[in-house]
Structure formats: C-alpha cells, structure tokens
Design a protein around this motif. Structure first.
Motif, PDB file in Angstrom:
ATOM      1  N   ASP A   1       9.817 -17.700   6.347  1.00  0.00           N
ATOM      2  CA  ASP A   1      10.130 -19.028   6.860  1.00  0.00           C
ATOM      3  C   ASP A   1      10.998 -18.933   8.107  1.00  0.00           C
ATOM      4  OD1 ASP A   1      12.461 -18.170   5.707  1.00  0.00           O
ATOM      5  OD2 ASP A   1      12.744 -19.915   4.415  1.00  0.00           O
ATOM      6  N   GLU A   2      11.093 -17.727   8.680  1.00  0.00           N
ATOM      7  CA  GLU A   2      11.869 -17.553   9.896  1.00  0.00           C
ATOM      8  C   GLU A   2      11.184 -18.264  11.062  1.00  0.00           C
ATOM      9  OE1 GLU A   2      13.743 -13.486  10.415  1.00  0.00           O
ATOM     10  OE2 GLU A   2      12.206 -13.078   8.911  1.00  0.00           O
ATOM     11  N   ASP A   3      12.006 -18.803  11.959  1.00  0.00           N
ATOM     12  CA  ASP A   3      11.497 -19.509  13.129  1.00  0.00           C
ATOM     13  C   ASP A   3      10.822 -18.521  14.086  1.00  0.00           C
ATOM     14  OD1 ASP A   3      11.154 -21.480  15.165  1.00  0.00           O
ATOM     15  OD2 ASP A   3      13.032 -20.805  16.086  1.00  0.00           O
ATOM     16  N   PRO A   4       9.532 -18.710  14.374  1.00  0.00           N
ATOM     17  CA  PRO A   4       8.831 -17.776  15.264  1.00  0.00           C
ATOM     18  C   PRO A   4       9.484 -17.664  16.643  1.00  0.00           C
ATOM     19  CG  PRO A   4       7.254 -19.182  14.146  1.00  0.00           C
ATOM     20  CD  PRO A   4       8.619 -19.726  13.834  1.00  0.00           C
ATOM     21  N   SER A   5       9.953 -18.778  17.190  1.00  0.00           N
ATOM     22  CA  SER A   5      10.587 -18.710  18.507  1.00  0.00           C
ATOM     23  C   SER A   5      11.855 -17.858  18.463  1.00  0.00           C
ATOM     24  CB  SER A   5      10.895 -20.108  19.033  1.00  0.00           C
ATOM     25  OG  SER A   5       9.684 -20.789  19.303  1.00  0.00           O
ATOM     26  N   ALA A   6      12.608 -17.961  17.363  1.00  0.00           N
ATOM     27  CA  ALA A   6      13.813 -17.137  17.207  1.00  0.00           C
ATOM     28  C   ALA A   6      13.435 -15.661  17.060  1.00  0.00           C
ATOM     29  CB  ALA A   6      14.627 -17.617  16.011  1.00  0.00           C
ATOM     30  N   LEU A   7      12.333 -15.388  16.364  1.00  0.00           N
ATOM     31  CA  LEU A   7      11.866 -14.003  16.237  1.00  0.00           C
ATOM     32  C   LEU A   7      11.473 -13.431  17.601  1.00  0.00           C
ATOM     33  CD1 LEU A   7       9.695 -14.296  12.996  1.00  0.00           C
ATOM     34  CD2 LEU A   7      11.871 -13.084  13.231  1.00  0.00           C
ATOM     35  N   ILE A   8      10.832 -14.258  18.431  1.00  0.00           N
ATOM     36  CA  ILE A   8      10.460 -13.803  19.775  1.00  0.00           C
ATOM     37  C   ILE A   8      11.717 -13.591  20.617  1.00  0.00           C
ATOM     38  CG2 ILE A   8       9.219 -14.392  21.901  1.00  0.00           C
ATOM     39  CD1 ILE A   8       7.145 -15.837  20.076  1.00  0.00           C
ATOM     40  N   ASP A   9      12.692 -14.505  20.505  1.00  0.00           N
ATOM     41  CA  ASP A   9      13.978 -14.316  21.205  1.00  0.00           C
ATOM     42  C   ASP A   9      14.587 -12.966  20.818  1.00  0.00           C
ATOM     43  OD1 ASP A   9      13.846 -16.866  22.354  1.00  0.00           O
ATOM     44  OD2 ASP A   9      15.146 -17.783  20.835  1.00  0.00           O
TER      45      ASP A   9
END
Length: 135
Positions: A3-11
C-alpha cells in the motif's frame, strides 16, 4: 501487494541513486508529468534483487518504464513502434514490433519538446486501441 505510495517509491529510487542517473530519471519524470497531467505513476516488478522496482507511467495502459543500470537510464515505451519519432529519440530496442526505448548515458541530454511529444503519442496509442483481454 503493497500500500506504499508509488510516487514516494519513485522519489526514494531517484534519491537512492545519488548520481547523474537519479538526476536524469527525475528530469524525464518531470517531462512525462508535463506532457500528460493525467499520468499515473506506479512501480512494477519489485523483488528482493530490485526492492525499489521499476518506475512505470500509465494512462489507459503502460506508457513507459524507467530503468536504471550502472551506465545508463533506459526509458522503454510499451507501444513505441506505434509512435511517431521525428526527432529520432528512440535509440534502443529498435528491432521489435512493439516496444522502443531511449538509452541515456552520463552527459546525454534529451530534447524536452520531442520527449513530451513521444509521451503524448504514447497516450494516443493507448487510447486508440483497447488492450486485448485474455480469454
């Protein structure tokens, strides 16, 4: 499924690179977002050997993925063969019938306007034909 935010993972992936590859991926990401304000960021293919996964941009299907290697950043367009590329940005995966890629090496630049046009072309290609469903 995370459920991690994909945009945060890309950051986090960009930050973890800490070199020209991170800066290049960040610039390309910004251009993708400029070209398609409705783009959805996802992260695919997370596994123990690649815990950060592969940044992926979608709109009515996959537009492109952003992979990083020791010597390059590779943007692979899922339907690249169907996209007009008058500036000839595609320089890899040219032999296939579907995908096309752009390999960028340290010091390489990208024509921002031409890249945004490729992203818009990818959106159009996705919207033009519904994806085939497996039966």
């Amino acid at each position: 499924m995370s459920d991690e935010d994909p945009s945060a993972l890309i950051d986090a992936k960009i930050a973890s690179l800490g070199d020209w590859r991170g800066a290049t991926l960040a610039k390309l990401r910004a251009l993708i977002r400029e070209a398609d304000p409705d783009v959805v960021e996802t992260v695919k293919w997370r596994k123990p050997t690649n815990p950060g996964g592969v940044p992926t941009w979608e709109h009515a299907g996959v537009l492109c993925t952003g992979e990083t290697y020791k010597d390059k950043v590779k943007l692979t367009f899922a339907k690249g063969a169907a996209i007009d590329d008058p500036a000839r940005l595609f320089n890899a995966s040219l032999d296939g019938n579907v995908r096309r890629a752009i390999d960028l090496f340290e010091g390489d630049g990208v024509d921002a306007a031409a890249f945004r046009a490729l992203v818009r072309g990818a959106v159009e290609a996705n919207l033009a034909k519904p994806a085939r469903t497996k039966s």
